[in-house]
Design an enzyme around this catalytic site. Structure first.
Site, PDB file in Angstrom:
ATOM      1  N   ASP A 425      20.740  66.759  46.050  1.00 14.12           N
ATOM      2  CA  ASP A 425      20.689  65.689  47.067  1.00 14.12           C
ATOM      3  C   ASP A 425      21.875  65.746  48.026  1.00 14.12           C
ATOM      4  O   ASP A 425      21.726  65.472  49.212  1.00 14.12           O
ATOM      5  CB  ASP A 425      20.699  64.304  46.392  1.00 14.12           C
TER       6      ASP A 425
HETATM    7  P1  NAP Z   1      21.158  66.101  41.931  1.00 11.03           P
HETATM    8  O1  NAP Z   1      20.632  65.807  43.282  1.00 11.03           O
HETATM    9  O2  NAP Z   1      20.824  65.181  40.834  1.00 11.03           O
HETATM   10  O3  NAP Z   1      20.684  67.575  41.553  1.00 11.03           O
HETATM   11  C1  NAP Z   1      21.101  68.192  40.379  1.00 11.03           C
HETATM   12  C2  NAP Z   1      20.471  69.565  40.347  1.00 11.03           C
HETATM   13  O4  NAP Z   1      21.092  70.256  39.254  1.00 11.03           O
HETATM   14  C3  NAP Z   1      18.990  69.535  40.067  1.00 11.03           C
HETATM   15  O5  NAP Z   1      18.281  69.923  41.216  1.00 11.03           O
HETATM   16  C4  NAP Z   1      18.786  70.505  38.883  1.00 11.03           C
HETATM   17  O6  NAP Z   1      17.795  71.459  39.237  1.00 11.03           O
HETATM   18  C5  NAP Z   1      20.151  71.167  38.737  1.00 11.03           C
HETATM   19  N1  NAP Z   1      20.526  71.396  37.348  1.00 11.03           N
HETATM   20  C6  NAP Z   1      20.387  70.579  36.295  1.00 11.03           C
HETATM   21  N2  NAP Z   1      20.851  71.161  35.181  1.00 11.03           N
HETATM   22  C7  NAP Z   1      21.321  72.376  35.526  1.00 11.03           C
HETATM   23  C8  NAP Z   1      21.937  73.442  34.819  1.00 11.03           C
HETATM   24  N3  NAP Z   1      22.161  73.391  33.504  1.00 11.03           N
HETATM   25  N4  NAP Z   1      22.278  74.550  35.515  1.00 11.03           N
HETATM   26  C9  NAP Z   1      22.035  74.632  36.843  1.00 11.03           C
HETATM   27  N5  NAP Z   1      21.470  73.646  37.559  1.00 11.03           N
HETATM   28  C10 NAP Z   1      21.116  72.537  36.917  1.00 11.03           C
HETATM   29  O7  NAP Z   1      22.746  66.255  41.944  1.00 11.03           O
HETATM   30  P2  NAP Z   1      23.799  66.002  43.124  1.00 11.03           P
HETATM   31  O8  NAP Z   1      23.518  66.898  44.281  1.00 11.03           O
HETATM   32  O9  NAP Z   1      25.118  66.049  42.456  1.00 11.03           O
HETATM   33  O10 NAP Z   1      23.493  64.548  43.622  1.00 11.03           O
HETATM   34  C11 NAP Z   1      23.783  63.414  42.841  1.00 11.03           C
HETATM   35  C12 NAP Z   1      22.633  62.438  42.926  1.00 11.03           C
HETATM   36  O11 NAP Z   1      22.781  61.460  41.904  1.00 11.03           O
HETATM   37  C13 NAP Z   1      22.611  61.696  44.240  1.00 11.03           C
HETATM   38  O12 NAP Z   1      21.291  61.398  44.624  1.00 11.03           O
HETATM   39  C14 NAP Z   1      23.391  60.436  43.900  1.00 11.03           C
HETATM   40  O13 NAP Z   1      23.114  59.366  44.738  1.00 11.03           O
HETATM   41  C15 NAP Z   1      22.877  60.175  42.506  1.00 11.03           C
HETATM   42  N6  NAP Z   1      23.770  59.355  41.714  1.00 11.03           N
HETATM   43  C16 NAP Z   1      25.111  59.531  41.834  1.00 11.03           C
HETATM   44  C17 NAP Z   1      25.958  58.703  41.112  1.00 11.03           C
HETATM   45  C18 NAP Z   1      27.457  58.835  41.341  1.00 11.03           C
HETATM   46  O14 NAP Z   1      28.159  57.833  41.193  1.00 11.03           O
HETATM   47  N7  NAP Z   1      27.942  60.034  41.631  1.00 11.03           N
HETATM   48  C19 NAP Z   1      25.435  57.746  40.218  1.00 11.03           C
HETATM   49  C20 NAP Z   1      24.048  57.639  40.084  1.00 11.03           C
HETATM   50  C21 NAP Z   1      23.226  58.463  40.851  1.00 11.03           C
HETATM   51  P3  NAP Z   1      16.986  72.241  38.100  1.00 11.03           P
HETATM   52  O15 NAP Z   1      16.370  71.183  37.235  1.00 11.03           O
HETATM   53  O16 NAP Z   1      15.997  73.059  38.833  1.00 11.03           O
HETATM   54  O17 NAP Z   1      17.981  73.051  37.350  1.00 11.03           O
END
Ligand code: NAP
Length: 498
Positions: A425
Site C-alpha cells: 500500500d
Molecule cells: P501491506 O500493504 O500490508 O503489504 C504487505 C505485503 O507484504 C503484502 O502485499 C504481502 O504480499 C507481502 N508479504 C507478506 N508476508 C511476506 C513475506 N514473508 N515475505 C515477503 N513479502 C511478504 O504493507 P505496507 O506497504 O507496509 O502497508 C501497511 C498497510 O497497513 C497500510 O495500508 C497501512 O495503512 C496499514 N496499517 C498500518 C498501521 C501502522 O500503524 N503502520 C496499522 C494498521 C494498518 P504477499 O502475500 O504476496 O507476500
C-alpha cells in the site's frame, strides 16, 4: 506523629485498650491516606517521565519501565487506601484475585505475541481500557443509585460511559479488522453519517437526562440509553474505516480510552486516574493529528467518509490487468552489483519474514561494493507507527540511513534500484493518480520513479487495504517472488560467492 503518640499514651494510661485501638487505628488511617496522596504523586511523576522517554526509540524501553513502576505504585496506593481498607478481607480478595489473574494473562500474552501481532494487541488493550472505564462508571452509577449527586460528577460519569463504550466496541472492531477475523476487506454502511449523527444525538440526550435527574427514573433511562447507544456508535464509526486510515483510528481509540479513564477519575475522586488518563488522551490525540497530517487526511474526513463506498481503477472498471514480470535471484544480483545508489523500502512483509537482519547484511555488502544505501520509511508502513524503525534499529541499521518518504521522494528519480521489501500500500501509485482509489491523497514512497524497482513478495497477495497495485506491472518493475528473508539472504550469498 506526636498526636498518635499522645492519644495512644492516654488510652494506655487509662487502660481503655479498646479506645486505644480505635483511636490509633483511625489516626493510622489518616496517615495512610496522606501517604496514598504522596504515592499518587510519585506515580504521576513516573508516568510523565515514562511518556517523555517513550518519545525516542533508544529510550522507549526505559519509558515503558518507568510507566510500569508508576502503575505498580498507583495500584499499591489504591490497595492501602481507606476505601479498600474499610472493605476488609473480602475487598482485598476481590481486588487482588482479578489483578493477579489479569497480570498473569497479560504477561503470558505479551510474551507470546509476535511483533507483527502487536497492533492487534494494542487495539485490544485500548478496548479493555475503555471497557474498564465503562464498568467503573456503571458501578458508580449503582453506588449512587437513587441519590441526587452533583451535576459535574453526573456529567463526567455519563461521559465515561459514552467514551468508554465507543473505545470498547470500536477497538474490538479494529482488532477484528487488523487480525482478519472480523469484517475483512472494505465494508460500506449506507448513510453512515446520518446514522452516526442520530446515535450521537440520542446518546447525548441520555447523558443530559442523567446529569439533570441523577436520582430519578429519567436518569436511569439516560444511563441505559447512553450505554447501548455509544456501544453501537463504536461499531458504526469504525466498521467502514480501512486501508491507510486504520493506524490513525487506532491512535484515536487509544486517546478515547485515556479520556474515558480521566473522566472516570472525577466521580471516583481518584487524582492518579485523572492525570494518567489525561496523559494517554492528550498523547493519543497528538499522535492522531500527526498521523492525519502525514497521511494527508483531515481528521473529520477520516470519521465521516465511507471507505467501502468506492472501488478503485481497473478493479472497478473491470479492466484487463497486465501481468507482472518475474526475475531470478541471479539476474537481480547482476543489476544490484552494478548499482551505485540503492533504496530499501520496507513494509509489513519484512516484519512477517523477520528479514531485517538479512536486509542489514545486504545493505553492508552493497556499501562494501561502493554503493550508496538508504532506507525510505513510510509513516504507516507495517502495522503500527514506527514499526519499521523499531525493526531496523534492532538490526543496527544506522539512524542516518533511515529517511522519511518526504526526505527521499525528491531524490527517487536518481535511484538506480528501489528494493521494495514486503511493502504494498505504501508504494501504490493509485494514491497519486487514481481519484477513485480509497488510497487517493495518501502520501506514498515514490518507488515507481526509480530507474529499476525490485518488489520482493511471496505471491500475488494484496496489501492491507486489499487494493491492486499498478506499480507491479510498470515497465521498470520486476518481481522477485519468495519469502523476503530467503530472497535477501540469497542475494547476500550471490555477493559472497562473487
Ligand atoms: P501491506 O500493504 O500490508 O503489504 C504487505 C505485503 O507484504 C503484502 O502485499 C504481502 O504480499 C507481502 N508479504 C507478506 N508476508 C511476506 C513475506 N514473508 N515475505 C515477503 N513479502 C511478504 O504493507 P505496507 O506497504 O507496509 O502497508 C501497511 C498497510 O497497513 C497500510 O495500508 C497501512 O495503512 C496499514 N496499517 C498500518 C498501521 C501502522 O500503524 N503502520 C496499522 C494498521 C494498518 P504477499 O502475500 O504476496 O507476500
Amino acid at each position: 506523629m506526636s498526636a498518635l503518640f499522645n492519644t495512644s499514651l492516654a488510652a494506655f494510661l487509662t487502660s481503655d485498650y479498646f479506645a486505644f485501638l480505635k483511636i490509633s487505628t483511625s489516626t493510622i488511617r489518616s496517615y495512610l491516606n496522606t501517604f496514598c496522596v504522596l504515592l499518587y504523586m510519585t506515580a504521576c511523576i513516573f508516568f510523565i517521565l515514562g511518556i517523555k522517554k517513550l518519545g525516542k526509540t533508544d529510550t522507549a524501553r526505559k519509558g515503558n519501565f518507568y510507566s510500569s513502576i508508576g502503575m505498580g505504585i498507583a495500584v499499591f496506593a489504591v490497595l492501602i487506601s481507606s476505601e479498600v481498607w474499610y472493605g476488609g478481607i473480602i475487598a482485598y480478595i476481590l481486588a487482588i484475585v482479578p489483578i493477579a489473574a489479569g497480570s498473569f494473562i497479560g504477561y503470558l500474552w505479551a510474551k507470546k505475541v509476535e511483533m507483527t501481532g502487536m497492533p492487534e494487541l494494542v487495539a485490544l488493550f485500548n478496548g479493555f481500557g475503555g471497557l474498564a472505564s465503562l464498568l467503573v462508571a456503571l458501578s458508580q452509577f449503582c453506588c449512587f443509585y437513587g441519590l441526587n449527586i452533583d451535576k459535574f460528577s453526573a456529567l463526567t460519569l455519563g461521559l465515561t460511559i459514552a467514551i468508554g463504550g465507543i473505545a470498547f466496541t470500536g477497538s474490538i472492531i479494529a482488532w477484528g479488522k487488523l487480525s482478519g477475523k472480523l469484517f475483512k476487506g472494505t465494508v460500506s454502511l449506507p448513510n453512515k453519517n446520518l446514522i452516526n449523527g442520530i446515535l450521537c444525538g440520542v446518546g447525548l440526550v441520555g447523558i443530559l437526562l442523567y446529569t439533570f435527574d441523577s436520582e430519578g427514573a429519567f436518569g436511569t433511562v439516560g444511563v441505559v440509553l447512553t450505554t447501548f447507544i455509544f456501544l453501537a456508535l463504536g461499531v458504526t464509526m469504525v466498521i467502514t474505516i480501512g486501508g491507510g486510515d486504520m493506524p490513525v483510528i487506532i491512535s484515536f481509540l487509544n486517546a478515547l480510552s485515556g479520556l474515558a479513564a480521566a473522566f472516570a477519575g472525577f466521580p471516583l475522586g481518584n487524582p492518579v486516574l485523572v492525570v494518567s488518563g489525561c496523559l494517554v488522551g492528550a498523547s493519543g490525540l497528538i499522535l492522531t493529528l500527526i498521523m492525519c497530517k502525514a497521511m494527508n487526511r483531515s481528521f473529520f474526513s477520516l470519521l465521516f467518509k465511507d471507505f467501502g463506498a468506492k472501488k478503485s481503477g481497473a478493479a472497478a472498471a473491470g479492466g484487463v490487468q497486465k501481468e507482472p514480470r518475474a526475475m531470478s535471484i541471479e539476474d537481480a544480483y547482476l543489476i544490484l552489483e552494478a548499482a551505485k545508489n540503492v533504496v530499501f523500502i520496507p513494509g509489513y512483509g519484512m516484519a512477517v519474514a523477520q528479514a531485517q537482519h538479512a536486509v542489514k547484511e545486504l545493505s553492508d555488502v552493497l556499501e562494501e561494493n561502493g554503493c550508496e544505501v538508504n532506507f525510505a520509511i513510510h509513516p504507516v508502513a507495517g502495522r503500527m507507527p514506527g514499526h519499521m524503525n523499531v525493526l531496523l534499529a534492532e538490526a543496527n541499521v544506522p539512524y542516518e540511513q533511515l529517511k522519511t518518504s518526504d526526505e527521499m521522494n525528491p531524490h527517487m528519480s536518481e535511484v538506480d534500484v528501489a528494493i521494495v521489501i514486503g511493502a504494498n500500500d505504501v508504494v501504490n501509485p493509485a494514491a497519486i493518480n487514481d481519484e477513485s482509489s480509497p488510497l487517493y491523497g495518501m502520501p506514498i514512497v515514490n518507488a515507481f520513479e526509480a530507474r529499476t524497482v525490485f518488489v520482493l513478495k511471496r505471491g500475488k497477495g494484496t496489501g492491507f487495504s486489499g487494493i491492486e497495485n499498478p506499480l507491479f506491472t510498470n515497465d521498470n518493475t520486476v518481481m522477485i517472488y519468495g519469502d523476503a528473508k530467503q530472497t535477501v539472504s540469497q542475494l547476500v550469498v550471490e555477493f559472497d560467492n562473487d
